[in-house]
Design a protein around this motif. Structure first.
Motif, short mmCIF file in Angstrom:
data_model
loop_
_atom_site.label_atom_id
_atom_site.label_comp_id
_atom_site.label_asym_id
_atom_site.label_seq_id
_atom_site.Cartn_x
_atom_site.Cartn_y
_atom_site.Cartn_z
N GLN A 1 38.74 53.66 56.35
CA GLN A 1 38.37 55.02 56.76
C GLN A 1 38.62 56.00 55.63
O GLN A 1 37.81 56.86 55.33
CB GLN A 1 39.20 55.46 57.97
CG GLN A 1 38.58 55.10 59.31
CD GLN A 1 39.67 54.82 60.31
OE1 GLN A 1 40.84 55.12 60.06
NE2 GLN A 1 39.32 54.21 61.43
N ASP A 2 39.79 55.83 54.96
CA ASP A 2 40.09 56.85 53.94
C ASP A 2 39.77 56.34 52.54
O ASP A 2 40.42 56.73 51.59
CB ASP A 2 41.55 57.31 54.04
CG ASP A 2 42.43 56.16 54.46
OD1 ASP A 2 41.94 55.02 54.34
OD2 ASP A 2 43.55 56.38 54.90
N TYR B 1 48.79 53.85 48.12
CA TYR B 1 49.47 52.92 49.04
C TYR B 1 49.28 51.51 48.50
O TYR B 1 48.15 51.08 48.23
CB TYR B 1 48.86 53.02 50.45
CG TYR B 1 49.50 52.06 51.41
CD1 TYR B 1 48.90 50.83 51.71
CD2 TYR B 1 50.74 52.34 51.99
CE1 TYR B 1 49.50 49.94 52.57
CE2 TYR B 1 51.34 51.45 52.86
CZ TYR B 1 50.71 50.25 53.15
OH TYR B 1 51.31 49.36 53.99
N VAL C 1 56.24 47.74 50.11
CA VAL C 1 55.29 48.81 50.41
C VAL C 1 55.94 50.09 49.86
O VAL C 1 57.11 50.08 49.48
CB VAL C 1 55.05 48.95 51.94
CG1 VAL C 1 54.13 47.87 52.44
CG2 VAL C 1 56.34 48.99 52.70
N PRO C 2 55.18 51.19 49.79
CA PRO C 2 55.80 52.40 49.26
C PRO C 2 57.13 52.73 49.96
O PRO C 2 58.05 53.25 49.34
CB PRO C 2 54.75 53.47 49.52
CG PRO C 2 53.46 52.74 49.54
CD PRO C 2 53.76 51.38 50.11
N THR C 3 57.22 52.40 51.27
CA THR C 3 58.44 52.78 51.99
C THR C 3 59.63 51.98 51.49
O THR C 3 60.75 52.47 51.47
CB THR C 3 58.22 52.48 53.49
OG1 THR C 3 56.95 53.01 53.86
CG2 THR C 3 59.30 53.09 54.33
N GLU D 1 43.97 48.86 57.95
CA GLU D 1 43.28 50.11 58.24
C GLU D 1 44.31 51.21 58.56
O GLU D 1 44.33 52.27 57.96
CB GLU D 1 42.34 49.90 59.43
CG GLU D 1 41.45 51.09 59.71
CD GLU D 1 40.31 51.21 58.72
OE1 GLU D 1 40.40 52.13 57.88
OE2 GLU D 1 39.37 50.39 58.74
N ASN D 2 45.20 50.93 59.51
CA ASN D 2 46.15 51.96 59.94
C ASN D 2 47.41 51.92 59.11
O ASN D 2 48.33 52.73 59.34
CB ASN D 2 46.50 51.76 61.42
CG ASN D 2 45.23 51.64 62.24
OD1 ASN D 2 44.28 52.36 61.97
ND2 ASN D 2 45.19 50.68 63.14
N ARG D 3 47.48 50.96 58.16
CA ARG D 3 48.64 50.87 57.28
C ARG D 3 49.94 50.74 58.07
O ARG D 3 50.89 51.49 57.85
CB ARG D 3 48.73 52.11 56.39
CG ARG D 3 47.70 52.08 55.30
CD ARG D 3 48.05 53.07 54.26
NE ARG D 3 46.84 53.69 53.73
CZ ARG D 3 46.84 54.91 53.24
NH1 ARG D 3 47.94 55.64 53.25
NH2 ARG D 3 45.73 55.42 52.75
N THR D 4 49.92 49.82 59.03
CA THR D 4 51.22 49.52 59.67
C THR D 4 51.56 48.09 59.32
O THR D 4 50.68 47.23 59.19
CB THR D 4 51.11 49.63 61.20
OG1 THR D 4 50.18 48.62 61.63
CG2 THR D 4 50.62 50.99 61.64
N VAL D 5 52.85 47.83 59.11
CA VAL D 5 53.33 46.47 58.84
C VAL D 5 54.34 46.15 59.92
O VAL D 5 55.33 46.87 60.08
CB VAL D 5 54.00 46.39 57.45
CG1 VAL D 5 54.55 45.00 57.22
CG2 VAL D 5 53.02 46.76 56.36
N THR D 6 54.06 45.13 60.72
CA THR D 6 54.98 44.77 61.81
C THR D 6 55.69 43.49 61.42
O THR D 6 55.03 42.47 61.17
CB THR D 6 54.17 44.56 63.11
OG1 THR D 6 53.38 45.72 63.32
CG2 THR D 6 55.10 44.35 64.29
N LEU D 7 57.00 43.56 61.33
CA LEU D 7 57.80 42.41 60.91
C LEU D 7 58.50 41.87 62.13
O LEU D 7 59.02 42.64 62.94
CB LEU D 7 58.84 42.84 59.87
CG LEU D 7 58.30 43.58 58.66
CD1 LEU D 7 59.43 44.21 57.87
CD2 LEU D 7 57.50 42.64 57.79
N ILE E 1 60.70 45.10 63.09
CA ILE E 1 60.59 46.36 62.35
C ILE E 1 59.11 46.67 62.21
O ILE E 1 58.32 45.80 61.85
CB ILE E 1 61.21 46.24 60.94
CG1 ILE E 1 62.71 45.94 61.01
CG2 ILE E 1 61.00 47.52 60.15
CD1 ILE E 1 63.38 45.81 59.66
N LEU F 1 56.66 49.26 60.26
CA LEU F 1 56.52 50.34 59.28
C LEU F 1 55.19 51.03 59.54
O LEU F 1 54.15 50.38 59.56
CB LEU F 1 56.52 49.79 57.85
CG LEU F 1 57.81 49.15 57.36
CD1 LEU F 1 57.74 47.64 57.50
CD2 LEU F 1 58.07 49.49 55.90
#
Lengths: 215, 145
Positions: free
Chosen positions: A117-118, A151, A177-179, A192-198, B25, B27
């Motif tokens: 999208q971006d 990102y 990731v940047p975080t 797309e939504n830039r979420t990472v679920t661990l 977690i 992010l």
């Protein structure tokens, strides 16, 4: 005339006399030669029709020698569309497809360019296997995902689904990731939504003040 | 509102790296947020925060700045021999304070315990003050013999 001349003349007369050897020969040839022409004509007509004399051959696909490396391409490019109909391209330095039966292409220094999208995003990896039926890339080894405005996500051994824009990894993942930097048993990254679920003893380290990874 | 001050957590560096451990977690880069759940264990320097769920809010303009960590569900904040417990804790990185609320208690190594509705632990001075509702405390006085 001399005696020899007379002898020669007699021989010629005898030779030319009707019913002599010459006449018999000519008579024989007068019959034999047309017969021979007929015979040859017959052979020319009949022989191709007869089954025994098969001159042509049939290439049997199963018996022919099949090469193992079905397709080897330099600077390969594969195009596709994701679920929202946006184009993506998978390019590779070298791409080897083992056989037509398996739609999987082993790729070296591959890059997938896609639209988010971006803006445009890239997935780069030295090694991976692209399945152009499921439009998924199985990346063995390091992979870097970069999206607009800096990102970036670097991780290893993930499967990138270009249609759904999701990267999943299991059996121990780690990355950055940047975080911050993370580690976990398994991971699901929505590009797309830039979420990472661990999931599964997940670890994350955030360092305040750390510059965002420059673009 | 009675104020009871107690010396605790002196001189904590709030810009040290923060390590998180949890079962899960998530992010969320676009929301500048990290959601942790499942026996969350957050460590910064010698400060340790444990809870069932925490949410980390940060800003990522030039460099990464953690704004706040909100922990809930049996929160324990420990440092050295001091332990504070409560239902909810908010660690404000800018003000450098941790606010514990929901039957908060603070136990110190020397046996003092402080109970109250709400606690504010000031990480700079290490002074924590209980406020709001009944505050009770038990103190052990060193015996002069």
């Amino acid at each position: 005339m001399s005696v020899e001349a007379i002898k020669i003349r007699n021989r010629r007369r005898h030779f030319a006399a009707p019913g002599g050897s010459h006449d018999r020969l000519i008579a024989f040839l007068a019959k034999a030669l047309p017969a021979l022409i007929g015979l040859v004509a017959a052979v020319m007509i009949l022989v191709p029709l007869s089954p025994r004399g098969e001159i042509s051959f049939l290439l049997d696909r199963n018996k022919v020698a099949v090469t193992t490396e079905r397709l080897k391409v330099q600077d390969a490019t594969y195009l596709g569309q994701d679920k929202n109909g946006r184009d993506f391209r998978v390019t590779a330095g070298t791409a080897v497809q083992k056989s037509a039966a398996t739609p999987i292409v082993e790729m070296l220094d591959l890059a997938a360019l896609m639209e988010l999208q971006d803006g445009p995003a890239r997935v780069e990896a030295p090694r991976g296997a692209y399945n152009y039926d499921t439009e998924k890339i199985d990346i063995s080894g390091p992979v870097a995902f970069s999206a607009p405005d800096g990102y970036r996500m670097t991780t290893r051994n993930v499967a990138v689904d270009l249609k759904q824009k999701v990267a999943v990894g299991s059996g121990g993942v780690e990355g950055a990731v940047p975080t911050g930097t993370f580690r976990a048993n398994s991971m699901k990254a929505d590009l797309e939504n830039r979420t990472v679920t661990l999931e599964g003893n997940a670890r994350l380290q955030m360092t305040p003040g750390k510059m965002r990874i420059p673009k | 509102v009675p104020q009871l001050a107690a010396q605790v957590f002196p001189g904590h560096d709030t810009s040290a790296p923060v390590n998180y451990a949890a079962d899960r977690i998530e992010l969320q880069d676009k929301q500048n947020r990290v959601v942790l759940s499942g026996s969350v264990d957050v460590r910064q320097g010698d400060l340790r925060l444990q809870a069932a769920r925490t949410v980390v809010n940060f800003t990522d303009a030039g460099s990464l700045q953690i704004q706040r960590i909100t922990a809930s569900g049996g929160v324990v904040v420990a440092r050295g021999n001091e332990r504070a417990t409560g239902d909810v804790a908010v660690y404000d990185f800018n003000k450098k304070i941790i606010t514990m609320s929901g039957n908060a208690t603070l136990k110190r190594g020397n046996g003092d315990t402080l109970r109250g509705g709400r606690f504010v632990i000031d990480l700079k001075s290490g002074v924590s003050s209980a406020s709001g509702g009944r505050v009770s405390g038990t103190f052990t006085v060193p015996k002069q013999n």
